[in-house]
Each structure stands twice: as structure tokens, then as C-alpha cells.
Design a protein around this motif. Structure first.
Motif, short mmCIF file in Angstrom:
data_model
loop_
_atom_site.label_atom_id
_atom_site.label_comp_id
_atom_site.label_asym_id
_atom_site.label_seq_id
_atom_site.Cartn_x
_atom_site.Cartn_y
_atom_site.Cartn_z
N LYS A 47 0.85 -1.19 0.00
CA LYS A 47 0.00 0.00 0.00
C LYS A 47 0.89 1.24 0.00
O LYS A 47 1.38 1.67 1.03
CB LYS A 47 -0.88 0.00 1.24
N LEU A 50 -1.60 6.32 -3.59
CA LEU A 50 -2.89 6.01 -4.20
C LEU A 50 -2.93 6.61 -5.60
O LEU A 50 -2.54 7.75 -5.81
CB LEU A 50 -3.99 6.63 -3.34
N CYS A 108 -4.62 10.89 3.55
CA CYS A 108 -4.81 9.46 3.30
C CYS A 108 -4.19 8.62 4.42
O CYS A 108 -3.09 8.90 4.87
CB CYS A 108 -4.17 9.07 1.98
N TYR A 110 -3.90 5.24 4.12
CA TYR A 110 -3.36 4.03 3.48
C TYR A 110 -4.08 2.75 3.93
O TYR A 110 -3.44 1.72 4.14
CB TYR A 110 -1.85 3.91 3.74
N CYS A 111 -5.39 2.85 4.11
CA CYS A 111 -6.11 1.67 4.55
C CYS A 111 -6.58 0.83 3.37
O CYS A 111 -6.97 -0.31 3.53
CB CYS A 111 -7.31 2.06 5.41
N ALA A 112 -6.58 1.43 2.16
CA ALA A 112 -6.96 0.72 0.94
C ALA A 112 -8.42 0.28 0.93
O ALA A 112 -8.78 -0.62 0.19
CB ALA A 112 -6.05 -0.46 0.64
N THR A 115 -10.12 1.03 -2.57
CA THR A 115 -9.86 0.23 -3.77
C THR A 115 -10.82 -0.95 -3.88
O THR A 115 -10.94 -1.55 -4.93
CB THR A 115 -8.41 -0.31 -3.76
N MET A 125 -3.62 1.12 -5.27
CA MET A 125 -2.49 1.56 -4.46
C MET A 125 -1.23 1.07 -5.12
O MET A 125 -1.04 -0.14 -5.29
CB MET A 125 -2.62 1.02 -3.05
N ASN A 127 3.03 0.83 -5.52
CA ASN A 127 4.05 0.62 -4.50
C ASN A 127 5.13 1.69 -4.51
O ASN A 127 6.26 1.44 -4.19
CB ASN A 127 4.64 -0.79 -4.57
N TYR A 129 6.61 4.76 -2.61
CA TYR A 129 6.48 5.22 -1.23
C TYR A 129 7.31 6.46 -0.93
O TYR A 129 7.23 7.01 0.15
CB TYR A 129 6.84 4.09 -0.26
N GLY B 187 0.01 -5.70 2.76
CA GLY B 187 0.42 -4.52 2.01
C GLY B 187 1.01 -3.42 2.87
O GLY B 187 1.62 -2.51 2.35
N ALA B 188 0.79 -3.49 4.17
CA ALA B 188 1.31 -2.44 5.04
C ALA B 188 2.22 -3.05 6.09
O ALA B 188 2.11 -4.22 6.42
CB ALA B 188 0.17 -1.69 5.71
#
Lengths: 202, 413
Positions: A47, A50, A108, A110-112, A115, A125, A127, A129, B187-188
Motif C-alpha cells: 500500500k 494512491l 490518506c 493508506y487503509c486501501a 480500492t 495503491m 508501491n 512510497y 500490504g502495510a
């Protein structure tokens, strides 16, 4: 006195055990990664940033609704009849003009979650970073095809078209009504509403 | 004074008068910090108020400890919290049930999986979905891995607080491997949002269990190394084995839970005693304080119980991987979570202690909880600071705080 020397012996013994262990570690492979020069491989599900593939976005607003921190702002307007927006790569027809699709990456979390409900799977998301910027405003990513001024102009244009369309529709409806009202009098109802019908379909 | 506070009540003004005398001592030779009117000690002689934190590196987050010291001896310790308050509970009242989970992640960011599990178990108690077996096993594997990760941070930082830097680096090295596993899975690295209501976000990737087993094989000897390097180091034992002693009765009265309670000799583990999820299927021991290097309930006992718990977690993960059934993990995830009217409280064993969620549902509008209250174990632990810190040296306060293993994200929520 005996306890004193025993403690000293114990301390020396346990210390030497630990030191021997660390000394052995000197000859092992290092685990440190020299970060900016070498990077680790991220898994495909990572994640990161986005990203919206805007060509596939139908502006359904589901991602914005599900976002717990409201970092997605979507503004759409219904496309007028003469405007063909095409189809997405998944085959869904686009029916809304996407005036604005902003993602505020500062908000954000980043909980996704966004999506998941996306019907065309265009919100993903990625990759990447390393997304730090010097200005906080740069963290708001604009994904719409129009710039803010363009989208304003577009909005006015589309609104005008929609108004005209609505008026035409209203007129057609009135004509239909009039025709329907006139029909029993003239006793010829069939041909009268036909042109009106065609107009509304366009 | 009374007029200044805007009070016209005579009784109230007399109370204020007493308060005033308490904080503004007669005579000008006393220096009292008016910014902290919560201190109810009476100043004598050379007492000094020291503020430890909120930026102190040993306070494990933004915690301010107000110490009243007589020379080197602490007479009173008052924790001040709230620097990390993010309105979790109020946010939860305005969000649909699945969207609360990312906020739960951020409560105890050292063990996000356990927080998610506690919340999801609480919601599922009202929702009553039929969970697939595979989901339960995956959840147990994730939670126990995360328990190891959280304990590694606790052990490492406790070692560092006492002056041992190497164990800290080694613990973080091993924790990194767990985070890699989680990254591959969800993913995290820290805030996973992986355990969902009625399931998990996605199935285990191919080869994940093999990699996890490989990690466990690698990690078990590393725990032995930690014992050799730190746990049984004579200097470390001398430093910690007689500090911050609390007996079982006091620990229960203070609301200590988790490893801190078990260090006093109490065999109390919600995984065994409450049997939430599927913990009743696994064979594991509950490590308690042994008293081999001093009194029960000391800093060293609290530390060593965590080391032993890592061994037990490894045991559970091995059993769960061996018994992992096939199935669809998204089978029972509801599209829209709508709870019936009701309320529930579920307590689970998080790495820090007893973590509970109290959820009230009014059964209506938009599928949001009417109330979502989190019971944080760290809050009770930091409240016990005063009891533990009276009469110890200032340097020992850091050891006690480190051994309690608090995380401020969970206290302030």
C-alpha cells in the motif's frame, strides 16, 4: 564477603557470555541495508501512493463514500446527450463528466478501503512510497483531465447544454401533452407524438 | 479570589480559599508551578517538581510524568496524558463499522492485528456471521505473530532503557522479519487493516505459511541469544530484579492485566479464560513470574514473562499452521454491516493486557455504532505508576515505565 566475590564472578561470567555472542556476530552477514542506494522489493499488494487511472474512472463516488478520512473529492456532472465519453477498458459506459478527482495524500491513511468497491478497478495503491514534497499543497493530486479553470468552463458549458436539453425535453413533453389533448378532438392520435418521441430520445 | 473565579456562592468561595492556600503558599519563599494544579502534595523543605516528558526518549511516546522528588527519591509520580488524543471514540460514532478498523489500527500501533481482532470479535458478537474456519486460523496466526513483534519492541526498548543497546538492535532486526511477513500479507508494515468484520481482507499468499515457518525456525534460537545476552546478565538482573515490585493483590486492585499481572504469579490469560476466537483448540502454557531472581512482580519478572510468552506464541503459530484448513476467507464478509439493536463488551488478550471494546448499536441510521468504547490496558498500567514509583530513585522510574510497556496511542485513543 563470599557473596561479594560470587556476584563479581557471576557478573563476569554472564558478561563474557554476552560478549562472546556479540563477537560471533561480527563475522556474520550484515543485515543493514544502505537505503537510498539499495532498496528492498515490495510485495505486489504493497500500500503506497494512491493512484487513479482516470481513463477508466466512471466517477461513481463510491471510493469517496467509503473513505474514513474523506481524502477523495469527486465532482461530476451528468454528460449531455451529444457528448460521447466512450467506455472504460472494462466495458462500462461513462455517463458522468469527471470535473474533479482530487486525492489529498496528506490525509490518506493508506487503509486501501477505497480500492475495494471500485467497479472498474481504476483506483489502485501503487508501491511507490517516496512521495515527500516541499509544499503541503503538492500532496493534493489532481486526476481529472481538466485543469480547475477548464473544469469551471466545462461545467458552465455542460450546464448550459443540460439546461437546453431539459428545455427541449419540457417542450417535447408539452407538445406531446398538447398532441394528446388534441388527439381525441382530431381523432388521429398515432402520428402526432412520433416526432416528439424522437426528440427526447436524442 | 472568589470574585476572580466568578463564584458568588459563599461555600464555594471558602473551598476555593482552601485551594488557593494550598497552591499559593503563604510567604514568597515557595515556588509552585501553577500550570499543574493537579498535584495534591504538600511541599516540604527541598522538594522539587521535575517534569519528565513529553519529549523524553524513555517515556515511549508522548507521556509527561510529573515527579515530586526529595533529592533523588521520588515521593509522588503523576502521569499526564492526552498529548496523542485523536478522538477515536467520537470518530467511530460517525463512521460505518468497517471504516472504524483503520482507526483501531492506530490505537496500539505496535500490535494492530490484536486491536483489529478485538474490535471485529466485538462487532461479530452482535452480527453473528458464520465465520469460515480458515479465517479463524489466519487471525490467530496474525495475532500471535504480532504479539511477538510487540513483545520484541517492549524487550528491546526495556533493554535500551537500562543501557543495553545491542539487544534493542537485535530485537528490531527480528521484528523487521515479522513486518516483512505482514507486508506481504496485507500490504502495510504496521497499520494493516487486514482483519475485517466477518473475515480477513485477503487470503494468505502462496508460500506464506512456508516463509512463516522458516521465520519461526530462525527466530527460536534468537530468543535463546536474547536470554544469554540480556535476560540472565547479572548486571541487568541486579538493575531490575528488585525494582518496581507489586504484589498480586495490588496488581489486581490497580487494574494491571496481561504480562504485568502474570509477572506477579497470577495465572490469568484471557486466551485461556475467556476463550474468544479459537484459542481453546491450541495447547499452550501461560507463563507466570517465577521469582528466581528476586521478588515476584518486579521489573525483571515482567520482562521475562514477555520472553516466555514469545515462546508460547511460537507454539500456537506452529499448531495453527499445521491445522490450517482450506476455504474462502471473504465468504462471510457482509457487503453492508448492519447490526441489530443491542450492546456488547468483548475483552481480548492483547500483548499489553486486557483490551476490551464496548459497542452499543441502536440498530439504525447508516450502520454506525451509537457508542464505541475502548478499554485500554495501558491506561490502567500508567495509572499504576504512582503506586510503583513512590520511594524509588528517579532513574528507576524509567525502568518501571519501560517494564510496564505502555503505548500512548492506546491510552489517549
Amino acid at each position: 564477603m563470599k557473596g561479594y566475590f560470587k556476584d563479581m564472578y557471576e557478573a563476569g561470567r554472564s558478561l563474557s557470555i554476552g560478549l562472546a555472542l556479540t563477537a560471533r556476530h561480527l563475522f556474520q552477514k550484515t543485515v543493514t541495508m544502505q537505503y537510498p542506494d539499495e532498496k528492498w522489493d515490495l510485495p505486489p499488494m504493497a500500500k503506497g501512493q494512491l493512484h487513479n487511472v482516470v481513463e477508466d474512472c466512471i466517477g461513481c463516488d463510491q471510493c469517496a463514500k467509503v473513505c474514513p478520512v474523506d481524502c477523495i473529492t469527486i465532482e461530476t456532472i451528468k454528460a449531455p446527450a451529444d457528448m460521447d465519453l466512450g467506455k472504460t477498458s472494462t466495458g462500462n459506459p461513462k455517463r458522468l463528466v469527471l470535473l474533479r478527482f482530487d486525492i489529498d495524500m496528506a490525509k490518506c491513511c493508506y487503509c486501501a478501503l477505497c480500492t475495494v468497491p471500485c467497479p472498474t478497478e481504476c483506483l489502485v495503491m501503487t508501491n511507490s512510497y517516496e512521495n515527500s514534497v516541499y509544499d503541503r499543497k503538492d500532496l493534493i493530486y489532481h486526476y481529472a483531465e481538466f485543469s480547475p479553470t477548464q473544469s469551471k468552463r466545462m461545467k458552465v458549458e455542460v450546464e448550459g447544454k443540460l439546461a437546453a436539453e431539459a428545455e427541449a425535453k419540457k417542450k417535447a413533453l408539452e407538445a406531446k401533452k398538447a398532441a394528446a389533448a388534441a388527439a381525441p378532438a382530431s381523432a388521429a392520435p398515432a402520428p402526432a407524438p412520433k416526432p416528439a418521441d424522437g426528440e427526447t430520445k436524442e | 479570589m472568589a470574585a476572580w473565579f466568578g463564584s458568588k456562592d459563599k461555600k464555594a468561595s471558602s473551598v476555593l480559599e482552601i485551594e488557593r492556600r494550598r497552591f499559593w503558599m503563604e510567604g514568597d519563599d515557595m515556588i509552585v508551578d501553577m500550570s499543574t494544579p493537579f498535584v495534591d502534595h504538600v511541599e516540604e523543605g527541598e522538594d522539587m517538581v521535575i517534569n519528565m516528558g513529553p519529549q523524553h526518549p524513555s517515556t515511549h511516546g508522548v507521556l509527561r510524568l510529573e515527579l515530586v522528588c526529595d533529592g533523588e527519591i521520588v515521593k509522588k509520580c503523576t502521569p499526564h496524558i492526552g498529548y496523542l488524543h485523536r478522538c477515536f471514540e467520537k470518530h467511530a460514532e460517525n463512521l460505518p463499522y468497517p471504516e472504524v478498523i483503520p482507526f483501531c489500527d492506530r490505537m496500539d500501533y505496535m500490535a494492530s492485528m490484536n486491536q483489529d481482532l478485538a474490535y471485529c470479535v466485538a462487532v461479530e458478537k452482535l452480527l453473528k456471521p458464520k465465520l469460515p474456519e480458515r479465517v479463524e486460523y489466519i487471525r490467530v496466526i496474525c495475532c500471535e505473530l504480532n504479539r511477538i513483534a510487540s513483545h520484541l519492541v517492549a524487550l528491546g526498548t526495556f533493554g535500551q532503557d537500562s543501557g543495553a543497546v545491542t539487544p534493542f538492535l537485535w530485537c528490531f532486526r527480528d521484528r523487521e522479519k515479522i513486518l516483512d511477513l505482514f507486508e506481504w500479507l496485507s500490504g502495510a508494515r504496521m497499520l494493516y487493516n487486514y482483519i475485517w468484520i466477518g473475515g480477513v481482507a485477503r487470503d494468505l499468499p502462496d508460500g506464506w505459511t512456508e516463509k512463516c515457518t522458516k521465520f519461526l525456525d530462525y527466530f527460536e534460537p534468537k530468543l535463546e541469544n536474547l536470554d544469554q545476552l540480556l535476560s540472565f546478565n547479572k548486571i541487568f538482573i541486579e538493575r531490575t530484579a528488585t525494582v518496581g515490585v507489586v504484589n498480586a493483590e495490588d496488581a489486581i486492585a490497580l487494574g494491571l492485566t496481561g504480562p504485568n499481572l502474570r509477572a506477579t504469579g497470577m495465572k490469568w490469560d484471557l486466551r485461556r479464560d475467556d476463550r474468544y476466537s479459537i484459542y481453546d483448540r491450541f495447547d499452550f502454557d501461560i507463563p507466570v513470574g517465577s521469582g528466581q531472581h528476586g521478588p515476584l512482580g518486579s521489573c525483571w519478572e515482567r520482562y521475562y514473562v514477555r520472553v516466555l510468552e514469545c515462546h508460547e506464541s511460537i507454539k500456537i503459530i506452529r499448531q495453527a499452521i499445521a491445522g490450517l484448513p482450506q476455504g474462502d476467507v471473504m465468504e462471510a464478509v457482509p457487503k453492508r454491516v448492519k447490526l441489530p439493536k443491542g450492546e456488547t463488551y468483548v475483552r481480548t488478550e492483547s500483548p499489553k493486557g486486557e483490551l476490551g471494546f464496548y459497542i452499543v448499536s441502536d440498530g439504525g441510521h447508516g450502520g454506525e455504532p451509537y457508542r464505541c468504547k475502548g478499554r485500554s490496558p495501558c491506561f490502567s498500567q500508567v495509572s499504576a505508576m504512582d503506586h510503583l514509583c513512590r520511594g524509588v530513585f528517579v532513574a528507576d522510574v524509567i525502568m518501571i515505565l519501560g517494564s510496564l510497556d505502555v503505548v500512548l496511542g492506546e491510552i489517549d485513543r
